[in-house]
Design a protein around this motif. Sequence first.
Motif, short mmCIF file in Angstrom:
data_model
loop_
_atom_site.label_atom_id
_atom_site.label_comp_id
_atom_site.label_asym_id
_atom_site.label_seq_id
_atom_site.Cartn_x
_atom_site.Cartn_y
_atom_site.Cartn_z
N MET A 100 -0.40 12.30 61.71
CA MET A 100 -1.16 12.58 60.48
C MET A 100 -1.62 14.06 60.50
O MET A 100 -2.21 14.52 61.46
CB MET A 100 -2.37 11.65 60.39
N THR A 101 -1.35 14.80 59.45
CA THR A 101 -1.74 16.22 59.42
C THR A 101 -3.19 16.33 58.98
O THR A 101 -3.78 15.39 58.43
CB THR A 101 -0.88 17.01 58.42
N LEU A 155 -2.46 15.83 42.18
CA LEU A 155 -3.16 16.18 40.93
C LEU A 155 -3.38 17.70 40.85
O LEU A 155 -3.13 18.32 39.80
CB LEU A 155 -4.51 15.46 40.89
N LEU A 156 -3.80 18.26 41.96
CA LEU A 156 -4.03 19.71 41.99
C LEU A 156 -2.72 20.47 41.79
O LEU A 156 -2.69 21.54 41.18
CB LEU A 156 -4.70 20.12 43.30
N LYS A 157 -1.65 19.90 42.31
CA LYS A 157 -0.34 20.54 42.14
C LYS A 157 0.06 20.54 40.66
O LYS A 157 0.62 21.53 40.16
CB LYS A 157 0.71 19.78 42.97
N LYS A 179 -8.13 15.21 54.28
CA LYS A 179 -9.05 15.76 53.29
C LYS A 179 -9.39 14.67 52.27
O LYS A 179 -8.53 13.85 51.91
CB LYS A 179 -8.40 16.92 52.53
N PRO A 180 -10.67 14.68 51.76
CA PRO A 180 -11.05 13.68 50.76
C PRO A 180 -10.08 13.72 49.57
O PRO A 180 -9.71 14.79 49.11
CB PRO A 180 -12.45 14.13 50.33
N GLY A 181 -9.74 12.54 49.10
CA GLY A 181 -8.82 12.48 47.96
C GLY A 181 -7.38 12.36 48.38
O GLY A 181 -6.55 11.82 47.64
N GLY A 182 -7.06 12.83 49.60
CA GLY A 182 -5.73 12.69 50.17
C GLY A 182 -4.61 13.15 49.28
O GLY A 182 -4.75 14.11 48.54
N ALA A 227 -10.66 23.03 38.94
CA ALA A 227 -9.80 22.79 40.11
C ALA A 227 -10.37 23.49 41.34
O ALA A 227 -10.34 22.95 42.46
CB ALA A 227 -8.38 23.29 39.83
N ARG A 228 -10.93 24.68 41.12
CA ARG A 228 -11.53 25.42 42.24
C ARG A 228 -12.71 24.64 42.83
O ARG A 228 -12.88 24.56 44.05
CB ARG A 228 -12.00 26.79 41.71
N ILE A 229 -13.53 24.06 41.92
CA ILE A 229 -14.68 23.28 42.38
C ILE A 229 -14.21 22.08 43.20
O ILE A 229 -14.75 21.80 44.28
CB ILE A 229 -15.53 22.82 41.15
N VAL A 230 -13.19 21.39 42.69
CA VAL A 230 -12.66 20.21 43.41
C VAL A 230 -12.18 20.63 44.80
O VAL A 230 -12.45 19.96 45.80
CB VAL A 230 -11.51 19.56 42.60
N ARG A 231 -11.48 21.74 44.85
CA ARG A 231 -10.96 22.22 46.14
C ARG A 231 -12.10 22.52 47.13
O ARG A 231 -12.03 22.16 48.30
CB ARG A 231 -10.11 23.48 45.94
N ILE A 232 -13.15 23.18 46.62
CA ILE A 232 -14.26 23.53 47.52
C ILE A 232 -14.97 22.27 47.99
O ILE A 232 -15.25 22.11 49.19
CB ILE A 232 -15.26 24.47 46.79
N VAL A 233 -15.27 21.36 47.05
CA VAL A 233 -16.01 20.14 47.39
C VAL A 233 -15.24 19.29 48.41
O VAL A 233 -15.84 18.69 49.31
CB VAL A 233 -16.32 19.32 46.10
N THR A 234 -13.93 19.26 48.28
CA THR A 234 -13.13 18.42 49.17
C THR A 234 -12.65 19.17 50.42
O THR A 234 -11.77 18.69 51.13
CB THR A 234 -11.91 17.84 48.42
#
Lengths: 181, 431
Positions: free
Chosen positions: A1-2, A16-18, A7-10, A163-170
């Motif tokens: 597993m990497t 989704l971010l992609k 990371k949260p959301g996996g 998207a930036r917020i999601v990335r930081i939070v996770t």
Amino acid sequence: MTAERTKPGGRILDALLKVVDGVLYIGAAVGALSALLLAVMLIVEVITTSFFAYSQPYAVEYSGYLLLAVLFAGSGWTLSRGGHIRVDVIASLAGPAVVRLLDLLASAFALGVVGFAATALIRQAIRTAELGSRSYFPSETPLMYPQALLAAGMTLLAVAFAARIVRIVTGRAPQATPTGG
Amino acid sequence: MGAPLGLVIGLLVLLLGAGIWVGVALLSIGIISLEVFRSMRVDRFLASDLWSTSTAVELVTLPLFILMGEILYHTRLSENLFRGLAPWASRLPGRLLHVNVLGCALFAAVSGSSAATTATVGRITLKELLSRGYSRDIASGSLAGAGTLGFLIPPSIPLIVYGVVANVSILDLFLAGIVPGLALALIYIVYIGVRATLQPSLMPAPEARPSWGARMVALAHLGPVVFLILFVIGSMYGGFASVTEAGAIGVLGAFIIAVAQRTLSLASLWQALLGTVKTCAMIGLILAGALFLSKAMARLGLPVEIAAAIDALELNPYTLIALLLVFYLILGCILDGMSAIVMTLPVTLPLAVAAGFDPVWFGIFLIITVEMAQITPPIGFNLFVIKSLTGEPIGRIARNAFPFCLLMMGLVVLITLLPDIVLFLPSAAKG
């Protein structure tokens, strides 16, 4: 597993971010094609006015619409590539945890401001559509279309901040992995 | 200080200091101050202002000159410049060190960006100078200084932005930048010559001087850049194109050079277009924020309030300009130069005009201060460009660039005492 999979959301969130990054890239592509079209249109204008005494009746009007696409359609993508300017004095002095917290707060604030602007632009485009306003140039272009394009550009910037917020939070890197140029 | 002014300044310091993106910070200050102090539909005012900013015909030239620079980056123009200039520079005291200045001055005439000028010229000249044994310090310092010519010698992206925000003719600004730009290049050349004469250790042992024949042959390498300069300037002064259309002609010229040199692929064209979008989006957001804030400030009566406060100090014009120079230099340490200009212009331009300075002259003054900001730490952008070329620490590059910063300050003094250096060409063009 990497490490990334933990990371949260996996994987679902990664996917989704992609998709979001892909949509932002489409915005940049619209801006890029608009820049090309703008250059071609004005080169043709110089040639036709200089040598054939003919001016494209839409050149001035549409150069304005193409300009707005170049300036704003790729704004979200530009944010995802770290292209918008900010002052990094505190970031260069503070530790990583503080920098991350400040980045989160700054992104949330920016989302609020850009969201307000995007909503205002969407309402403007809707109002223009309801009134049936057209340009005062000979083409009488319905103004709702270019205004919708401007609203879309600002909305993409709001999406990029979200998207930036999601990335930081996770716990992900705040900026997207460079793709597509 | 009134409450609206206090709020604007307080928010500016707080938001920029907190790392809010400059364009977003400016937009938010305009929105908040109008919501607090004016009873109006701020959302409608904002939407209408964003629409007019983003479709302003005067701005159309911006993406075109940026695209021209992006395409040129994919050509062999920098190699051509070195090969064409090196045999001629070798006769001057300081020898090949002058190639940075001469190359940047020539490239500036086809580029609107100092970072692009520094990167394009520097990627060849630095390698050549260092491999021949020239001092690393003066090689990187002179590149940092000379790269800033990209802003002063037209076309110039900050001059276009200034023209739009200050409502000044872009053509007049372009004309006004020519003489100070060439004067600055000459000042650099004299400085390098004097310093190299006093410190011969900055240079390697002299090489055999190229023959006149070799020099004449080398001139052919300058063909592409001379072609492009004549193509763009000729289209404007030959009456074929407006300033806006000259940008498109520049794109065509750059495209012709890239195709002739077989350096442009579809992939590199796409990269050039995306690079254009990235730069334009960055400038677009800052401009949108600055123009909205300036209108919000006008509605709150702030420029008048500030002007009255400064007027009460009864400063003479030279003191005012000295204060503004210090102000912009300090601002340039924490903010990129263009942001500093657009966000302060609604206040500083009326002050300068009231003190008797011409708006065209003030534009050139501001551009020189922006140039200085480009090579002063911590965020001088050209320093980062040179760091990416040489790998040297920012502090060392900034130290090497410092003498050139002082020379720019000398130019500011010169144009303040002799404003005709700036205003002569625009006045002559008007007849």
